[in-house]
Design a protein around this motif. Structure first.
Motif, PDB file in Angstrom:
ATOM      1  N   GLU A 164       0.831  -1.203   0.000  1.00  0.00           N
ATOM      2  CA  GLU A 164       0.000   0.000   0.000  1.00  0.00           C
ATOM      3  C   GLU A 164       0.869   1.257   0.000  1.00  0.00           C
ATOM      4  OE1 GLU A 164      -3.545   2.116   2.671  1.00  0.00           O
ATOM      5  OE2 GLU A 164      -2.723   0.154   3.233  1.00  0.00           O
ATOM      6  N   GLY A 165       0.570   2.165  -0.923  1.00  0.00           N
ATOM      7  CA  GLY A 165       1.281   3.435  -1.002  1.00  0.00           C
ATOM      8  C   GLY A 165       2.500   3.432  -1.899  1.00  0.00           C
ATOM      9  N   VAL A 166       2.940   2.253  -2.329  1.00  0.00           N
ATOM     10  CA  VAL A 166       4.118   2.165  -3.192  1.00  0.00           C
ATOM     11  C   VAL A 166       3.706   2.475  -4.631  1.00  0.00           C
ATOM     12  CG1 VAL A 166       5.957   0.677  -4.061  1.00  0.00           C
ATOM     13  CG2 VAL A 166       5.193   0.477  -1.686  1.00  0.00           C
ATOM     14  N   GLU A 167       4.443   3.358  -5.291  1.00  0.00           N
ATOM     15  CA  GLU A 167       4.131   3.781  -6.656  1.00  0.00           C
ATOM     16  C   GLU A 167       5.201   3.310  -7.636  1.00  0.00           C
ATOM     17  OE1 GLU A 167       3.434   7.954  -6.937  1.00  0.00           O
ATOM     18  OE2 GLU A 167       1.895   7.966  -5.355  1.00  0.00           O
ATOM     19  N   GLY A 168       4.749   2.980  -8.841  1.00  0.00           N
ATOM     20  CA  GLY A 168       5.662   2.598  -9.904  1.00  0.00           C
ATOM     21  C   GLY A 168       6.254   3.810 -10.594  1.00  0.00           C
ATOM     22  N   GLY A 169       7.417   3.635 -11.195  1.00  0.00           N
ATOM     23  CA  GLY A 169       8.092   4.723 -11.872  1.00  0.00           C
ATOM     24  C   GLY A 169       7.672   4.858 -13.320  1.00  0.00           C
ATOM     25  N   ASP A 170       8.321   5.773 -14.029  1.00  0.00           N
ATOM     26  CA  ASP A 170       8.038   6.043 -15.430  1.00  0.00           C
ATOM     27  C   ASP A 170       8.502   4.857 -16.277  1.00  0.00           C
ATOM     28  OD1 ASP A 170       8.005   6.905 -18.052  1.00  0.00           O
ATOM     29  OD2 ASP A 170       8.902   8.857 -17.654  1.00  0.00           O
ATOM     30  N   PRO A 171       7.577   4.121 -16.910  1.00  0.00           N
ATOM     31  CA  PRO A 171       7.987   2.924 -17.664  1.00  0.00           C
ATOM     32  C   PRO A 171       8.837   3.258 -18.877  1.00  0.00           C
ATOM     33  CG  PRO A 171       5.646   3.391 -18.003  1.00  0.00           C
ATOM     34  CD  PRO A 171       6.111   4.308 -16.914  1.00  0.00           C
ATOM     35  N   LEU A 172       8.636   4.433 -19.476  1.00  0.00           N
ATOM     36  CA  LEU A 172       9.428   4.814 -20.643  1.00  0.00           C
ATOM     37  C   LEU A 172      10.885   5.040 -20.255  1.00  0.00           C
ATOM     38  CD1 LEU A 172       9.643   5.516 -23.617  1.00  0.00           C
ATOM     39  CD2 LEU A 172       8.944   7.863 -23.064  1.00  0.00           C
ATOM     40  N   ALA A 173      11.088   5.688 -19.108  1.00  0.00           N
ATOM     41  CA  ALA A 173      12.460   5.914 -18.635  1.00  0.00           C
ATOM     42  C   ALA A 173      13.158   4.586 -18.361  1.00  0.00           C
ATOM     43  CB  ALA A 173      12.443   6.774 -17.373  1.00  0.00           C
ATOM     44  N   THR A 174      12.440   3.655 -17.749  1.00  0.00           N
ATOM     45  CA  THR A 174      13.019   2.336 -17.472  1.00  0.00           C
ATOM     46  C   THR A 174      13.318   1.593 -18.763  1.00  0.00           C
ATOM     47  OG1 THR A 174      11.810   2.218 -15.376  1.00  0.00           O
ATOM     48  CG2 THR A 174      12.648   0.144 -16.284  1.00  0.00           C
ATOM     49  N   GLN A 175      12.414   1.690 -19.732  1.00  0.00           N
ATOM     50  CA  GLN A 175      12.616   1.015 -21.009  1.00  0.00           C
ATOM     51  C   GLN A 175      13.858   1.543 -21.727  1.00  0.00           C
ATOM     52  OE1 GLN A 175       9.535   1.636 -23.933  1.00  0.00           O
ATOM     53  NE2 GLN A 175      10.100  -0.186 -25.097  1.00  0.00           N
ATOM     54  N   ARG A 176      14.061   2.856 -21.679  1.00  0.00           N
ATOM     55  CA  ARG A 176      15.229   3.435 -22.339  1.00  0.00           C
ATOM     56  C   ARG A 176      16.525   2.950 -21.683  1.00  0.00           C
ATOM     57  NH1 ARG A 176      14.972   9.739 -23.365  1.00  0.00           N
ATOM     58  NH2 ARG A 176      16.685   9.141 -24.753  1.00  0.00           N
ATOM     59  N   LEU A 177      16.520   2.823 -20.361  1.00  0.00           N
ATOM     60  CA  LEU A 177      17.691   2.292 -19.660  1.00  0.00           C
ATOM     61  C   LEU A 177      17.924   0.825 -20.033  1.00  0.00           C
ATOM     62  CD1 LEU A 177      17.135   3.780 -16.092  1.00  0.00           C
ATOM     63  CD2 LEU A 177      18.939   4.424 -17.692  1.00  0.00           C
ATOM     64  N   ALA A 178      16.834   0.072 -20.161  1.00  0.00           N
ATOM     65  CA  ALA A 178      16.942  -1.363 -20.425  1.00  0.00           C
ATOM     66  C   ALA A 178      17.424  -1.660 -21.836  1.00  0.00           C
ATOM     67  CB  ALA A 178      15.594  -2.037 -20.183  1.00  0.00           C
ATOM     68  N   THR A 179      17.081  -0.813 -22.782  1.00  0.00           N
ATOM     69  CA  THR A 179      17.369  -1.117 -24.184  1.00  0.00           C
ATOM     70  C   THR A 179      18.585  -0.378 -24.724  1.00  0.00           C
ATOM     71  OG1 THR A 179      15.813   0.602 -24.916  1.00  0.00           O
ATOM     72  CG2 THR A 179      14.956  -1.648 -24.683  1.00  0.00           C
ATOM     73  N   ALA A 209      19.836   7.891 -21.971  1.00  0.00           N
ATOM     74  CA  ALA A 209      18.886   7.228 -21.077  1.00  0.00           C
ATOM     75  C   ALA A 209      19.138   7.614 -19.625  1.00  0.00           C
ATOM     76  CB  ALA A 209      18.970   5.713 -21.255  1.00  0.00           C
ATOM     77  N   PHE A 210      20.409   7.595 -19.207  1.00  0.00           N
ATOM     78  CA  PHE A 210      20.715   7.906 -17.815  1.00  0.00           C
ATOM     79  C   PHE A 210      20.505   9.395 -17.510  1.00  0.00           C
ATOM     80  CE2 PHE A 210      22.806   3.751 -17.727  1.00  0.00           C
ATOM     81  CZ  PHE A 210      22.432   3.319 -16.470  1.00  0.00           C
ATOM     82  N   LEU A 211      20.880  10.266 -18.422  1.00  0.00           N
ATOM     83  CA  LEU A 211      20.719  11.695 -18.146  1.00  0.00           C
ATOM     84  C   LEU A 211      19.254  12.088 -18.064  1.00  0.00           C
ATOM     85  CD1 LEU A 211      23.776  11.901 -18.486  1.00  0.00           C
ATOM     86  CD2 LEU A 211      23.408  14.015 -19.775  1.00  0.00           C
ATOM     87  N   THR A 212      18.400  11.516 -18.911  1.00  0.00           N
ATOM     88  CA  THR A 212      16.983  11.877 -18.854  1.00  0.00           C
ATOM     89  C   THR A 212      16.262  11.203 -17.694  1.00  0.00           C
ATOM     90  OG1 THR A 212      16.496  10.117 -20.477  1.00  0.00           O
ATOM     91  CG2 THR A 212      16.800  12.360 -21.317  1.00  0.00           C
ATOM     92  N   ALA A 213      16.791  10.065 -17.213  1.00  0.00           N
ATOM     93  CA  ALA A 213      16.166   9.376 -16.085  1.00  0.00           C
ATOM     94  C   ALA A 213      16.664   9.901 -14.740  1.00  0.00           C
ATOM     95  CB  ALA A 213      16.427   7.878 -16.171  1.00  0.00           C
ATOM     96  N   SER A 239      21.989   0.357 -26.012  1.00  0.00           N
ATOM     97  CA  SER A 239      22.938  -0.639 -26.502  1.00  0.00           C
ATOM     98  C   SER A 239      24.264  -0.044 -26.942  1.00  0.00           C
ATOM     99  CB  SER A 239      22.321  -1.414 -27.679  1.00  0.00           C
ATOM    100  OG  SER A 239      21.972  -0.526 -28.740  1.00  0.00           O
ATOM    101  N   ASN A 240      24.425   1.272 -26.795  1.00  0.00           N
ATOM    102  CA  ASN A 240      25.717   1.884 -27.109  1.00  0.00           C
ATOM    103  C   ASN A 240      25.922   3.083 -26.185  1.00  0.00           C
ATOM    104  OD1 ASN A 240      24.460   4.267 -28.368  1.00  0.00           O
ATOM    105  ND2 ASN A 240      24.010   2.912 -30.106  1.00  0.00           N
ATOM    106  N   GLU A 241      27.088   3.700 -26.281  1.00  0.00           N
ATOM    107  CA  GLU A 241      27.454   4.784 -25.375  1.00  0.00           C
ATOM    108  C   GLU A 241      26.474   5.945 -25.432  1.00  0.00           C
ATOM    109  OE1 GLU A 241      29.831   7.120 -22.674  1.00  0.00           O
ATOM    110  OE2 GLU A 241      29.808   4.981 -23.130  1.00  0.00           O
ATOM    111  N   GLN A 242      26.091   6.365 -26.629  1.00  0.00           N
ATOM    112  CA  GLN A 242      25.197   7.508 -26.759  1.00  0.00           C
ATOM    113  C   GLN A 242      23.817   7.205 -26.201  1.00  0.00           C
ATOM    114  OE1 GLN A 242      26.178  10.608 -27.871  1.00  0.00           O
ATOM    115  NE2 GLN A 242      24.176  11.233 -27.075  1.00  0.00           N
ATOM    116  N   GLU A 243      23.308   6.016 -26.494  1.00  0.00           N
ATOM    117  CA  GLU A 243      21.994   5.640 -25.969  1.00  0.00           C
ATOM    118  C   GLU A 243      22.018   5.544 -24.453  1.00  0.00           C
ATOM    119  OE1 GLU A 243      20.797   2.053 -27.881  1.00  0.00           O
ATOM    120  OE2 GLU A 243      20.389   3.014 -29.811  1.00  0.00           O
TER     121      GLU A 243
END
Length: 289
Positions: A136-151, A161-165, A153-157
């Protein structure tokens, strides 16, 4: 004195897995090391030296790559309880009787389970930019930000991903994020890459279990009252990955702990880098108290 940049990887084998770690810092004031547990896809080569070195100047540190991560062998476990047992196993293999633990983001999930499942091993706990398991009370984060971190695949990406998250999207904050990114990437030689696709999928699987009440018995939410040690909970005031409200939930659930809550202003998940000077001082004061 050895610093984060100059510390050489060391290895210890436990139950067939070769764990990599860094061990350095001052033992002038204490022999109790602070163990650092890293974020999603990160390794011990992805910490900020501006945070690490001021802490190492006054206490010993151990930075661990869990199994399947960075320079360690093996595979990524499916639950954070298993990750936590790996941490305990490494500490015991190094003949260390007592530790402090700092877990950041996903590492904070592991830190909670380490303290809960090995209460005689953990003296104090620092939970940075993290949250409890589902409840109860626990909220999920921005799924798009998590997806960008997960996918990424190179230095620029990865950088984008990290700077925007980790940082807000204003020009000023993105500039601070860029400074952190360059500082972190220049800190160590022979750096490990971020966790690859197979390990990332395993980490995501662990996140899914952590965020489901179907697996509540594996998590921390219903057990945080068991902790009776000093705990420092810290976050930025606008975390989009693990919403700041989750830090408040942890704090309130620590009914029997000596719990402290500190929120840094105008910052999100990357607060520990943006406020590295202040946060490192806060950690040292907390651990010395």
């Amino acid at each position: 004195m050895t610093t984060y940049s100059t510390a050489e990887p060391q290895y210890v084998e436990v139950n067939g897995t070769r764990f990599a770690y860094l061990r350095f810092g001052s033992t002038a004031k204490t022999d109790v090391p602070l163990v650092f547990l890293q974020h999603f896809r990160g390794t011990f080569d992805h910490w900020d030296p501006a945070l690490i070195d001021p802490i190492a100047a006054v206490r010993p540190l151990i930075l661990i790559d869990n199994s399947g991560v960075g320079k360690s062998s093996g595979t990524v476990p499916g639950t954070y309880a298993e990750w936590a047992w790996n941490v305990v196993a490494v500490v015991k293999a190094l003949n260390i009787p007592l530790i402090d633990v700092l877990g950041f983001s996903m590492g904070g999930f592991v830190a909670q389970m380490t303290a809960l499942n090995a209460p005689t091993v953990v003296r104090k706990l620092v939970l940075a930019g993290t949250g409890p398991s589902a409840g109860e009370g626990v909220e999920g984060g921005d799924p798009l930000a998590t997806q960008r971190l997960a996918t990424a695949s190179n230095e620029q990406e990865a950088r984008d991903a990290f700077l925007t998250a980790f940082y807000s999207l204003t020009a000023k904050k993105q500039a601070l994020g860029d400074t952190w990114w360059k500082r972190m990437n220049a800190a160590r030689s022979n750096r490990s890459d971020y966790v690859g696709s197979e390990g990332t999928n395993a980490q995501i699987g662990a996140v899914i279990r952590w965020g489901s009440r179907d697996f509540a018995s594996e998590g921390s939410y219903d057990r945080l009252h068991e902790l009776k040690i000093p705990v420092l909970v810290a976050n930025g005031d606008n975390d989009v990955l693990i919403p700041t409200v989750n830090s408040w939930v942890i704090f309130k659930k620590l009914a029997n702990a000596d719990a402290h809550l500190h929120l840094f202003p105008d910052v999100g998940h990357g607060f520990l880098n943006e406020y590295a000077d202040q946060f490192s001082k806060l950690i040292n004061v907390f651990l010395d108290a």
